[in-house]
Design a protein around this motif. Structure first.
Motif, mmCIF file in Angstrom:
data_model
loop_
_atom_site.group_PDB
_atom_site.id
_atom_site.type_symbol
_atom_site.label_atom_id
_atom_site.label_comp_id
_atom_site.label_asym_id
_atom_site.label_seq_id
_atom_site.Cartn_x
_atom_site.Cartn_y
_atom_site.Cartn_z
ATOM 1 N N CYS A 25 0.849 -1.192 0.000
ATOM 2 C CA CYS A 25 0.000 0.000 0.000
ATOM 3 C C CYS A 25 0.888 1.247 0.000
ATOM 4 O O CYS A 25 1.991 1.231 0.534
ATOM 5 N N THR A 61 -3.648 3.700 -0.099
ATOM 6 C CA THR A 61 -4.235 2.989 -1.233
ATOM 7 C C THR A 61 -4.716 1.607 -0.809
ATOM 8 O O THR A 61 -4.181 1.013 0.127
ATOM 9 N N PRO A 62 -5.707 1.060 -1.509
ATOM 10 C CA PRO A 62 -6.086 -0.332 -1.282
ATOM 11 C C PRO A 62 -4.911 -1.247 -1.621
ATOM 12 O O PRO A 62 -4.064 -0.896 -2.446
#
Length: 547
Positions: A263, A271-272
Motif C-alpha cells: 500500500c 491505497t487499497p
C-alpha cells in the motif's frame, strides 16, 4: 441553475447507448454525444468547434468528442470539463441484463436480483436512479453537456469552455491519452490558457453507509507488475521431477494478494492493497505434459511511487515465492518416497528472479535488429487479432524468453500497460492555489445555500483520466514508462505532451454507489440539483479571478 430535467433527459439518452468498454460499440455513445451537442445553437453556428476525432492507431477505431465554446467577449482563459463515455459489461445483471441500459424499466424489476439493505433502501427512497453507466459515468457526461448548453446560451462571462468525452477509460484510457495532443493543438490554435480541468466522476463511498460528498484534489496512480513464471516441464507420471509454473504463480499470489506492505501513503490517504487481475498458464492445448510457463499481473495503486523501491519489493517477494514453491515440492517428494517406498532424488533448484528489461536487452544485443523486427511483426499480428494490451505484453515476455540463451526455471518481472501517473494539485503553483481557493468558496456556497456539506479529499482512488492532465516529475515518469512492456510499439504514453500541459485538475461529480455492480446508481437530489449550482459558481469565479 435549474437544469435538473435536462440532465436527466440527456442521461437516459446516453445510458441507452450500450458502449461497453473495449468494443466498437463505444462509438455508439460517442456518436450520440456528438448528435446531442450538435443541437446546441452555438454549435449549429460554429460547426468547426464541435469535432468527433479518431483515437490514433486504435484497432477498434474509437472516437472522442471535443466541443469548444468561446464567449463573445474574447478571452484566453479556458475551463475543461471531461469524462469517459464507456461502461463495463452487464453480465452481472443476469436475467435482467437486457434492462441494464433502461433505468426506468430496470427499477421496476431490480428487486428480482439480490439487493443488500442499503441498495433496497435507496431504491425505495425514490432518490436514486439505477442502471449501468448511471454513476460511472454518464451522469458526469450529461452534466458536462448541459452545463455547456446553458452557459453557451447565457454567454455572460469572459472565457471559454472545452468539453471532452473520451472512450476507453475502463480499459486503458486510450481516449484521454489520444486527447492530450488535441488539447495542445487547441491551445496553440486558439491561444488558450487552461485554468482548470474538471473530471466529472461521481464521488465514491469509502464504506457501506457512507454518503459523504467529496471533491478530490488528486487521483491515485496505477502500475501493473507482470510476472512470467518459467517452470520445468515433465510427464505427469514423473511429476516429482519437474517444477510446475502454476505452483510458482499460486505461491506468489498467496504472498502478494491484498498484501498491505504494498500500500502507498500520502496526505493521510492509504491505497487499497494489490489484487491479481489475471493468472493463467500459457499452455495452449491439453496434454499430459505439465505447462512450461504461466503469467499473472496485479493492480497496484500509487500515491508516491518510486519504481526502484517497488522493483526491490517485487523481487524480494518473488524470491520468497520461488523458494517456498521449491520447499513445498521437496517436502511432498519426501512424503511420497515414504508412501511409495521409493528413493526419488530431486535435482537441487536455486531461486532465480530476473528483470524483463534486462533480458530483452540481452536478447536484442545477441540477435540484433532481426529480433526487434520479429517482435514488431508479432505485435502487429496480435493487434489484428484484437488481443488486449495485457495479453500482448505476456506474449512479448514469452517470445523474448524463448530467444533467451540462459534458460531455466525462473520468475521474470516486468510491467504491463496501462500506467496511470498519480497526480495532485501543486499548491506551490499560483494557478493550482487559485483553483483550490475557488473550490473552497464553492464548498462554503454549498453549505450556506443548500445545507449540503462537501469535504475535500486528496485522492480519488477509483482511477480516472485526471492522471493524463499533466506531470510534475518528468524524469520519474520517463523512468517508469521505459519499463512498460510494449511501450512505443503497441502502447503509447505522451510523456512530453503531458509535461507541456500540466493543467490544475480536480475530480468533482455527483454521488454514486456500487460502480461496476448491478446495483450501480446515482443520487438524484444532490447530483442533479446541487452539483450544477456549485459548478456554476466555480466556473464564474474562475473567469472573474483570471481576468
Amino acid at each position: 441553475m435549474n437544469i435538473k430535467d435536462k440532465i436527466m433527459d440527456t442521461l437516459l439518452k446516453l445510458v441507452e447507448m450500450q458502449g461497453i468498454a473495449g468494443t466498437e460499440d463505444e462509438n455508439l455513445t460517442a456518436n450520440r454525444i456528438h448528435e446531442i451537442i450538435s443541437e446546441i445553437d452555438y454549435f449549429k453556428e460554429n460547426k468547426d468547434k464541435l469535432q468527433i476525432l479518431d483515437v490514433t492507431g486504435d484497432p477498434l477505431k474509437r472516437h472522442f468528442v471535443s466541443a469548444l465554446f468561446c464567449s463573445s467577449e474574447p478571452s484566453n482563459n479556458t475551463i475543461v470539463i471531461t469524462g469517459h463515455l464507456d461502461v463495463v459489461d452487464v453480465e452481472d445483471f443476469g436475467h435482467l441484463r437486457d434492462l441494464a441500459f433502461k433505468p426506468i424499466e430496470l427499477m421496476e424489476r431490480i428487486k428480482e436480483l439480490s439487493l443488500n439493505k442499503e441498495a433496497m433502501e435507496d431504491l425505495e427512497s425514490g432518490d436514486w436512479i439505477f442502471g449501468r453507466g448511471t454513476a460511472d459515468m454518464k451522469f458526469g457526461i450529461s452534466l458536462g453537456i448541459e452545463l455547456l448548453r446553458e452557459l453557451s446560451i447565457r454567454d455572460d462571462f469572459q472565457g471559454n469552455i472545452l468539453f471532452l468525452a473520451v472512450p476507453g477509460e475502463e480499459s486503458n484510457s486510450e481516449g484521454m491519452i489520444a486527447a492530450v495532443p488535441h488539447l495542445l493543438k487547441l491551445k496553440e490554435e486558439y491561444n488558450l490558457e487552461y485554468k482548470g480541468l474538471f473530471v466529472t466522476e461521481c464521488c465514491i463511498p469509502k464504506e457501506i453507509g457512507d454518503e459523504k460528498k467529496r471533491i478530490y484534489l488528486g487521483t491515485s496512480g496505477k502500475v501493473m507488475p507482470l510476472f512470467l513464471f518459467v517452470g520445468k516441464e515433465t510427464h505427469v507420471y514423473e511429476s516429482h521431477t519437474g517444477l510446475n509454473p502454476n505452483l510458482l504463480s499460486s505461491e506468489l499470489n498467496r504472498l502478494l494478494e491484498l498484501n498491505p506492505d504494498f500500500c502507498d501513503e500520502d496526505r493521510g490517504n492509504v491505497t487499497p492493497p494489490p489484487i491479481c487481475l489475471k493468472s493463467t498458464d500459457l499452455k495452449d492445448l491439453y496434454s499430459v505434459q505439465t505447462p512450461l510457463m504461466a503469467a499473472s499481473y496485479y493492480n497496484i495503486l500509487t500515491l508516491n511511487l518510486s519504481v526502484d523501491k517497488l522493483m526491490e519489493k517485487l523481487e524480494k517477494i518473488a524470491y520468497e515465492a520461488f523458494n517456498n514453491a521449491v520447499n513445498i515440492v521437496e517436502k511432498n517428494v519426501e512424503k511420497y518416497n515414504v508412501v511409495s517406498k521409493s528413493n526419488n532424488v530431486r535435482e537441487k533448484m536455486e531461486a532465480k528472479v530476473l528483470n524483463f528489461s534486462e533480458i530483452y536487452e540481452e536478447v536484442l544485443k545477441e540477435k540484433g535488429e532481426k529480433f526487434e523486427k520479429f517482435i514488431e511483426e508479432k505485435i502487429e499480428i496480435w493487434r489484428q487479432e484484437k488481443k488486449d494490451l495485457q495479453t500482448i505484453a505476456i506474449n512479448i515476455m514469452k517470445e523474448t524468453y524463448l530467444q533467451y540463451s540462459n534458460k531455466g526455471p525462473c520468475i521474470i518481472i516486468g510491467f504491463a500497460p496501462p500506467y496511470y501517473p498519480n497526480k495532485h494539485l501543486n499548491l506551490s503553483r499560483k494557478e493550482d492555489e487559485i483553483l483550490l481557493k475557488i473550490i473552497g468558496d464553492g464548498i462554503k456556497f454549498s453549505r450556506e445555500e443548500f445545507g449540503t456539506d462537501i469535504e475535500l479529499d486528496h485522492y480519488y482512488m477509483g482511477l480516472c483520466d485526471m492522471s493524463y492532465t499533466g506531470v510534475e516529475d518528468l524524469d520519474g515518469l520517463n523512468s517508469i514508462v521505459s519499463n512498460i512492456i510494449g511501450i512505443n510499439k503497441c502502447y503509447h504514453m505522451p510523456v512530453m505532451e503531458l509535461s507541456q500541459l500540466n493543467i490544475p485538475s480536480v475530480v468533482f461529480g455527483g454521488l454514486g454507489k456500487d460502480f461496476h455492480k448491478y446495483s450501480e446508481r446515482v443520487n438524484i437530489s444532490y447530483s442533479f440539483s446541487v452539483v450544477p449550482n456549485i459548478y456554476e459558481k466555480i466556473i464564474y469565479d474562475i473567469f472573474k479571478l483570471n481576468k
